[in-house]
Design a protein around this motif. Structure first.
Motif, PDB file in Angstrom:
ATOM      1  N   CYS A   1      15.517  70.171   1.016  1.00 29.95           N
ATOM      2  CA  CYS A   1      14.597  70.316  -0.119  1.00 29.95           C
ATOM      3  C   CYS A   1      15.230  69.732  -1.387  1.00 29.95           C
ATOM      4  CB  CYS A   1      14.245  71.779  -0.332  1.00 29.95           C
ATOM      5  SG  CYS A   1      13.324  72.043  -1.844  1.00 29.95           S
TER       6      CYS A   1
ATOM      7  N   GLY B   1      14.248  70.346  -4.352  1.00 28.40           N
ATOM      8  CA  GLY B   1      14.245  71.360  -5.414  1.00 28.40           C
ATOM      9  C   GLY B   1      15.490  72.218  -5.398  1.00 28.40           C
ATOM     10  N   CYS B   2      15.821  72.786  -4.232  1.00 23.26           N
ATOM     11  CA  CYS B   2      16.929  73.735  -4.174  1.00 23.26           C
ATOM     12  C   CYS B   2      18.129  73.186  -3.388  1.00 23.26           C
ATOM     13  CB  CYS B   2      16.462  75.065  -3.574  1.00 23.26           C
ATOM     14  SG  CYS B   2      15.812  74.923  -1.901  1.00 23.26           S
TER      15      CYS B   2
ATOM     16  N   CYS C   1      14.279  77.370   2.208  1.00 20.88           N
ATOM     17  CA  CYS C   1      13.974  76.839   0.875  1.00 20.88           C
ATOM     18  C   CYS C   1      13.697  77.973  -0.116  1.00 20.88           C
ATOM     19  CB  CYS C   1      12.774  75.908   0.962  1.00 20.88           C
ATOM     20  SG  CYS C   1      12.147  75.440  -0.628  1.00 20.88           S
ATOM     21  N   VAL C   2      14.468  77.969  -1.203  1.00 23.18           N
ATOM     22  CA  VAL C   2      14.316  79.015  -2.216  1.00 23.18           C
ATOM     23  C   VAL C   2      13.034  78.795  -3.024  1.00 23.18           C
ATOM     24  CG1 VAL C   2      15.380  80.069  -4.257  1.00 23.18           C
ATOM     25  CG2 VAL C   2      16.819  79.297  -2.375  1.00 23.18           C
ATOM     26  N   CYS C   3      12.708  77.508  -3.283  1.00 27.77           N
ATOM     27  CA  CYS C   3      11.490  77.196  -4.060  1.00 27.77           C
ATOM     28  C   CYS C   3      10.268  77.768  -3.351  1.00 27.77           C
ATOM     29  CB  CYS C   3      11.274  75.693  -4.205  1.00 27.77           C
ATOM     30  SG  CYS C   3      12.764  74.740  -4.337  1.00 27.77           S
TER      31      CYS C   3
HETATM   32 ZN    ZN Z   1      13.543  74.260  -2.073  1.00 21.78          ZN
END
Ligand code: ZN
Ligand code: ATP
Ligand code: MG
Length: 272
Positions: free
Chosen positions: A26, A28-29, A56-58
């Motif tokens: 990812c 994002g994270c 994925c944290v997002c």
């Molecule tokens: Zn993420």
């Protein structure tokens, strides 16, 4: 190589198992993220594929936000529910308790039953129950709501004059929800019964459009593509004059009008 999930699916087609369908890093994270397909086991979405992500944290955060939005919508719905309570005399109303004493009322009952029986989210249909006082318009619309709730749909029954009061109350600073949230919920429920439309007080302002007319527009327009039931004491001549041509035009789209005739059930056989 087949994944474990796929092998299990081949062996037992009915089995509802999750399976990995993809994997990526990812942006994002920065976490390695696994995409997983999971069939829904029960409920109205049974058999559909649900996709979720692991790692994925997002995505987790977005899910949490989504859950919050849903919870918020639920709260507003509870609020609407609070105001959509009906008079005790209607609480017990059902199709079975409706006495179809004349051919006209029999037709009305049949129309109401058919509406509930053929209710299909993908085929929005509206009803307009019109006629004088105490003929069972609210009785039958509320019965439809109850029947559909029983089937698992979200059906809200609300008196229009009361609803407008609730909308006004959202302008107060201590209101639990905003007007926008309330209108959003009303636009999304599976069925909205707008009881006694045209009975609201509509003070014309200088620009010709009253506040009530404008709010009705937002509500009715927001219902396009969904099911709505209207009940009114007004005739087809009076209704457009009261709610405005623009609202009336939208109200009549995909709408079956049902004219109620007879004697007021509330005062029938009561002599003094
Ligand atoms: Zn993420
Ligand atoms: N045909 C009927 N059989 C049994 N109960 C009825 C019948 N018609 C009306 N009622 C009962 O009489 C009361 C008034 O009916 P309802 O509220 O449905 O009238 P309405 O047509 O909506 O009148 P209004 O225009 O004044 O709102 C309710 O308690 C309802 O359950
Ligand atoms: Mg009524």
């Amino acid at each position: 190589m087949q994944s474990m999930g796929e092998i299990l699916k081949t062996l037992m087609p009915g089995l509802t198992s999750a399976s990995e369908v993809g994997r990526y890093i990812c942006e994002g994270c920065g976490n390695e993220t696994v995409i997983i397909d999971q069939p829904v086991i029960g409920g109205p979405d049974k058999g559909k594929q649900l996709q979720y992500k692991r790692g994925c944290v997002c995505w987790d955060n977005e899910q949490a936000r989504e859950a919050k939005r849903e919870q918020r919508a639920y709260q507003v719905q509870q609020m609407v529910g609070k105001y959509s309570t009906v008079n005790p005399d209607l609480e017990a109303a059902t199709f079975e308790s409706f006495m179809a004493s004349t051919p006209n009322l029999h037709r009305a009952l049949t129309a109401a039953r058919e509406y509930a029986d053929s209710f299909d989210l993908s085929q929005p249909m509206n009803l307009l129950f019109a006629g004088m006082y105490g003929l069972g318009k609210s009785h039958l619309s509320y019965s439809i709501c109850k029947e559909l709730r029983f089937k698992g749909y979200i059906a809200v029954f609300v008196s229009v004059p009361k609803l407008l009061t609730v909308i006004k109350s959202t302008y107060q600073r201590n209101s639990d929800f905003t007007e926008a949230e309330l209108l959003d919920v009303l636009s999304k429920v599976d069925l909205l019964a707008l009881d006694d439309i045209g009975a609201e007080r509509a003070k014309r302002e200088d620009d010709g459009e009253s506040w009530a007319t404008e709010k009705l527009f937002e509500i009715i327009d927001g219902r396009s593509g969904r099911h709505t039931i209207y009940t009114t004491n007004l005739t087809s001549d009076e209704l457009p004059r009261k709610v405005g041509q623009r609202n009336f035009s939208r109200m009549m789209m995909n709408t079956k009008p049902v004219k109620f005739e007879g004697v007021d059930y509330r005062i029938n056989n009561k002599r003094f």
